[in-house]
Design a protein around this motif. Structure first.
Motif, PDB file in Angstrom:
ATOM      1  N   THR A 466     -13.422  -5.474 -42.069  1.00  0.00           N
ATOM      2  CA  THR A 466     -14.371  -4.485 -42.624  1.00  0.00           C
ATOM      3  C   THR A 466     -15.558  -5.133 -43.332  1.00  0.00           C
ATOM      4  O   THR A 466     -16.463  -4.429 -43.792  1.00  0.00           O
ATOM      5  CB  THR A 466     -13.743  -3.459 -43.605  1.00  0.00           C
ATOM      6  N   ALA A 467     -15.618  -6.467 -43.444  1.00  0.00           N
ATOM      7  CA  ALA A 467     -16.643  -7.117 -44.270  1.00  0.00           C
ATOM      8  C   ALA A 467     -18.056  -6.856 -43.792  1.00  0.00           C
ATOM      9  O   ALA A 467     -19.001  -6.876 -44.591  1.00  0.00           O
ATOM     10  CB  ALA A 467     -16.390  -8.628 -44.328  1.00  0.00           C
ATOM     11  N   GLU A 468     -18.254  -6.628 -42.501  1.00  0.00           N
ATOM     12  CA  GLU A 468     -19.608  -6.465 -41.972  1.00  0.00           C
ATOM     13  C   GLU A 468     -20.140  -5.049 -42.089  1.00  0.00           C
ATOM     14  O   GLU A 468     -21.344  -4.806 -41.897  1.00  0.00           O
ATOM     15  CB  GLU A 468     -19.644  -6.911 -40.495  1.00  0.00           C
ATOM     16  N   ILE A 469     -19.292  -4.071 -42.397  1.00  0.00           N
ATOM     17  CA  ILE A 469     -19.696  -2.665 -42.310  1.00  0.00           C
ATOM     18  C   ILE A 469     -20.851  -2.338 -43.254  1.00  0.00           C
ATOM     19  O   ILE A 469     -21.829  -1.686 -42.865  1.00  0.00           O
ATOM     20  CB  ILE A 469     -18.493  -1.738 -42.579  1.00  0.00           C
ATOM     21  N   ALA A 470     -20.765  -2.770 -44.505  1.00  0.00           N
ATOM     22  CA  ALA A 470     -21.830  -2.470 -45.464  1.00  0.00           C
ATOM     23  C   ALA A 470     -23.158  -3.072 -45.022  1.00  0.00           C
ATOM     24  O   ALA A 470     -24.222  -2.506 -45.291  1.00  0.00           O
ATOM     25  CB  ALA A 470     -21.447  -2.996 -46.846  1.00  0.00           C
ATOM     26  N   PHE A 471     -23.119  -4.201 -44.316  1.00  0.00           N
ATOM     27  CA  PHE A 471     -24.332  -4.833 -43.816  1.00  0.00           C
ATOM     28  C   PHE A 471     -24.918  -4.025 -42.662  1.00  0.00           C
ATOM     29  O   PHE A 471     -26.138  -3.839 -42.575  1.00  0.00           O
ATOM     30  CB  PHE A 471     -24.024  -6.263 -43.364  1.00  0.00           C
ATOM     31  N   VAL A 472     -24.069  -3.523 -41.793  1.00  0.00           N
ATOM     32  CA  VAL A 472     -24.521  -2.684 -40.681  1.00  0.00           C
ATOM     33  C   VAL A 472     -25.206  -1.436 -41.210  1.00  0.00           C
ATOM     34  O   VAL A 472     -26.296  -1.049 -40.745  1.00  0.00           O
ATOM     35  CB  VAL A 472     -23.337  -2.302 -39.766  1.00  0.00           C
ATOM     36  N   PHE A 473     -24.619  -0.793 -42.210  1.00  0.00           N
ATOM     37  CA  PHE A 473     -25.161   0.440 -42.773  1.00  0.00           C
ATOM     38  C   PHE A 473     -26.274   0.191 -43.798  1.00  0.00           C
ATOM     39  O   PHE A 473     -26.776   1.136 -44.377  1.00  0.00           O
ATOM     40  CB  PHE A 473     -24.037   1.256 -43.421  1.00  0.00           C
ATOM     41  N   HIS A 474     -26.608  -1.077 -44.019  1.00  0.00           N
ATOM     42  CA  HIS A 474     -27.683  -1.432 -44.961  1.00  0.00           C
ATOM     43  C   HIS A 474     -27.398  -0.863 -46.347  1.00  0.00           C
ATOM     44  O   HIS A 474     -28.278  -0.354 -47.041  1.00  0.00           O
ATOM     45  CB  HIS A 474     -29.039  -0.930 -44.443  1.00  0.00           C
ATOM     46  N   ASN A 475     -26.138  -1.004 -46.780  1.00  0.00           N
ATOM     47  CA  ASN A 475     -25.692  -0.340 -48.007  1.00  0.00           C
ATOM     48  C   ASN A 475     -25.383  -1.292 -49.157  1.00  0.00           C
ATOM     49  O   ASN A 475     -24.683  -0.917 -50.101  1.00  0.00           O
ATOM     50  CB  ASN A 475     -24.450   0.514 -47.708  1.00  0.00           C
ATOM     51  N   GLN A 495     -28.244  -8.640 -44.555  1.00  0.00           N
ATOM     52  CA  GLN A 495     -28.062  -7.250 -44.145  1.00  0.00           C
ATOM     53  C   GLN A 495     -29.257  -6.755 -43.331  1.00  0.00           C
ATOM     54  O   GLN A 495     -29.094  -5.928 -42.428  1.00  0.00           O
ATOM     55  CB  GLN A 495     -27.788  -6.346 -45.335  1.00  0.00           C
ATOM     56  N   ASP A 496     -30.454  -7.245 -43.622  1.00  0.00           N
ATOM     57  CA  ASP A 496     -31.613  -6.865 -42.812  1.00  0.00           C
ATOM     58  C   ASP A 496     -31.425  -7.293 -41.367  1.00  0.00           C
ATOM     59  O   ASP A 496     -31.734  -6.542 -40.436  1.00  0.00           O
ATOM     60  CB  ASP A 496     -32.894  -7.494 -43.368  1.00  0.00           C
ATOM     61  N   LYS A 497     -30.922  -8.508 -41.157  1.00  0.00           N
ATOM     62  CA  LYS A 497     -30.717  -9.019 -39.792  1.00  0.00           C
ATOM     63  C   LYS A 497     -29.609  -8.258 -39.075  1.00  0.00           C
ATOM     64  O   LYS A 497     -29.743  -7.876 -37.907  1.00  0.00           O
ATOM     65  CB  LYS A 497     -30.392 -10.508 -39.836  1.00  0.00           C
ATOM     66  N   VAL A 498     -28.485  -8.033 -39.785  1.00  0.00           N
ATOM     67  CA  VAL A 498     -27.351  -7.345 -39.154  1.00  0.00           C
ATOM     68  C   VAL A 498     -27.721  -5.909 -38.813  1.00  0.00           C
ATOM     69  O   VAL A 498     -27.545  -5.448 -37.682  1.00  0.00           O
ATOM     70  CB  VAL A 498     -26.121  -7.392 -40.083  1.00  0.00           C
TER      71      VAL A 498
END
Length: 557
Positions: A466-475, A495-498
């Motif tokens: 789940t570590a990438e989810i907040a980066f995907v949602f820009h949260n 997070q901008d890149k992801v």
């Protein structure tokens, strides 16, 4: 069946208001009586009219096929929550929502699917904070975040399928799931949805009558109904029904992947992203064996409830807690009897879901990947691996790998030159078999990623499931998420890149961005986008490293 259907319904706001007034009256020793309507305010009172310029004094109203919905504005974003996309009774397939008169409120989260009772706080709660909500079996609702409600806007639509396997989770369970920032950052329409899970969404009662022929797919049918709703209505929220991207993590990734094998999903989506899920190669499944297991689970559930096949109708009215308790016990006994795992799973029966990819899926581009540690992050055992001395590093590597230590360390540094050698102790083997099969089955490009970024919390936390989810949602700016992810400048840059990669994929089917070219993946050339403080697309030589690592432990039943 609603868990609260046998209670008299009470308006929550009325109840709270009355309770507050009673408490106030008791505290002051006054009788609870309304003031006379002719009574004037005291001399010092200030009376202000509500501001007609407040963003939600006149909130947005959208007309969809069933009626009108009232949402609200949150900064640049227009939000609609708790929209019913279908209705269904227990173990039955979903049906369209009947039209309604007047304006239906879509300003608060709708109910989530009931889940097995929780006895403990999750070990990941600090790094991936959760929130829980009202549970009800009538959980077919979805949520929308958009930058426009013009039918001519035609923005890409990103439909999120939550994690939790086929057992747990909801569209609002994680703070990281909120779609506002992703919608604003990418100018996309974000949709999330709830659907039936666990025994409600997968129990196979087909042996007890034709009306239950598809009961093992009711949760999947809910997802299909939501996608059909999107096709019919999303234009009213500024979305393009011809550009729908499914994306999901863990169980959500598995659900998204299964849509590529579901004939009735044709035309409902156009791109797919599977995050730390969907790695199963359905062509390897044995439908007959799996159906036998599923029907054993159903039979044992009935037995645990002291019911027989002739009592099947009673299964619809048993309280959920009793039903899931009997079902969970059935899973355990069936697993032990067959010496293999048994769970609330969605299988390929070559009818509703095919083992092979649907022919139309060859035109669907896919992005798939995982995170560095998945379930083996150092936070699981509270290991501060970054404080180890060189001698301690050597001792830990020797204890884990024995005489293969040096070869594994060398292979790991080839794969991940910017990581510390002790990080290999927390490395989870990436599974790209399903992605390779998709690449071979069609002509649309597929893309692979590995999220490697280490959270700067608790001495350094390797990227976990789940570590990438907040980066995907820009949260990362959300308060709970900001604390969990470390509030570090390199995290905000990442997070901008992801998030941009996911957004670009939703727009074009290609996740590349200026300065970060992403090459397609194939089994012969396994190009992988490594997301870290320095991100790059390359062959990470995972096969060579995995060949040296000891096999994972056998599963416990």
């Amino acid at each position: 069946m609603s868990q609260t259907s046998h209670f008299t319904k009470v308006n929550r706001r009325d109840l709270l208001s009355a309770g507050a007034a009673l408490i106030g009256a008791a505290a002051t020793g006054l009788a609870f009586e309304p003031k006379a309507s002719a009574e004037k305010p005291s001399t010092g009172a200030t009376h202000t009219e509500p501001s007609a310029t407040a963003p939600n004094y006149a909130p947005p109203i959208v007309q969809i096929q069933g009626g009108q919905l009232r949402g609200y504005r949150d900064g640049k974003t227009t939000v609609f929550l708790g929209i019913p996309y279908a209705t269904a009774e227990r173990f039955e397939l979903p049906k369209p929502v009947p039209p309604w008169q007047g304006i239906k409120s879509a300003q608060s989260w709708g109910p989530v699917c009931p889940i097995p009772p929780m006895a403990h706080v999750g070990i990941d709660e600090f790094v991936f904070p959760h929130r829980y909500w009202v549970e009800d079996e009538h959980c077919q609702i979805l949520n929308i975040w958009t930058q426009s409600t013009s039918a001519s806007a035609k923005k890409p639509v990103m439909v999120w399928l939550h994690g939790g396997g086929f057992t747990n989770g909801s569209a609002m369970e994680a703070y990281a799931y909120d779609g506002k920032n992703l919608s604003e950052f990418g100018d996309v329409v974000v949709v999330s949805l709830n659907h039936r899970l666990n025994i409600l969404g997968t129990l196979d009662l087909s042996a007890y009558g034709p009306e239950y022929a598809q009961s093992r797919y009711t949760g999947t049918a809910d997802i299909l109904a939501a996608l059909q709703w999107v096709q019919a209505n999303i234009a009213q929220f500024g979305g393009d029904p011809g550009s729908v991207t499914l994306f999901g993590q863990s169980g959500g990734g598995s659900k998204a992947a299964r849509m590529l094998h579901t004939p009735s999903a044709k035309g409902l989506f156009h791109k797919v992203v599977t995050q730390s899920g969907g790695g199963e190669v359905l062509a390897d499944q044995d439908p007959a064996a799996l159906l036998k297991i599923q029907q054993q689970i159903a039979a044992q559930t009935l037995a645990n409830l002291n019911l027989t096949g002739s009592d099947i109708s009673k299964l619809k009215t048993i309280p959920y807690l009793d039903l899931i308790t009997a079902g969970q016990a059935a899973l355990r006994s069936v697993a032990q009897a067959n010496n293999q795992r048994a769970g609330w799973n969605v299988i390929a029966d070559d009818n509703y879901i095919l083992r092979q990819f649907c022919d139309w899926s060859s035109d669907i581009p896919q992005m798939s990947g995982s995170v560095f540690s998945e379930m083996s992050s150092n936070y699981v055992k509270s290991i501060d691996k970054n404080s180890w001395t060189p001698q301690q590093v050597n001792e830990h590597l020797t204890a884990e790998f024995g005489d293969k230590k040096d070869a594994i360390a060398a292979a790991f540094k080839t794969s991940f030159p910017r990581k510390q050698v002790q990080d290999v102790l927390f490395f989870a083997r990436p599974n790209t078999r399903a992605l390779a099969a998709k690449a071979q089955a069609g002509h649309a490009s597929v893309y692979n990623y590995l999220f490697v970024y280490e959270y700067p919390v608790n001495g350094g936390t390797t990227s976990f499931h789940t570590a990438e989810i907040a980066f995907v949602f820009h949260n990362l700016t959300e308060p709970q998420v900001r604390v969990a992810t470390g509030d570090a400048s390199e995290g905000y840059a990442l997070q901008d890149k992801v998030s941009r990669a996911w957004i670009n994929f939703a727009y074009t089917g290609n996740p590349s961005q200026p300065g970060l070219d992403w090459k397609p993946f194939s089994d012969a050339d396994p190009q992988t986008m490594v997301f870290d403080t320095v991100s790059e697309c390359r062959n990470i030589h995972a096969k060579e490293l995995i060949a040296l690592l000891p096999p994972p432990p056998a599963p416990r039943f």
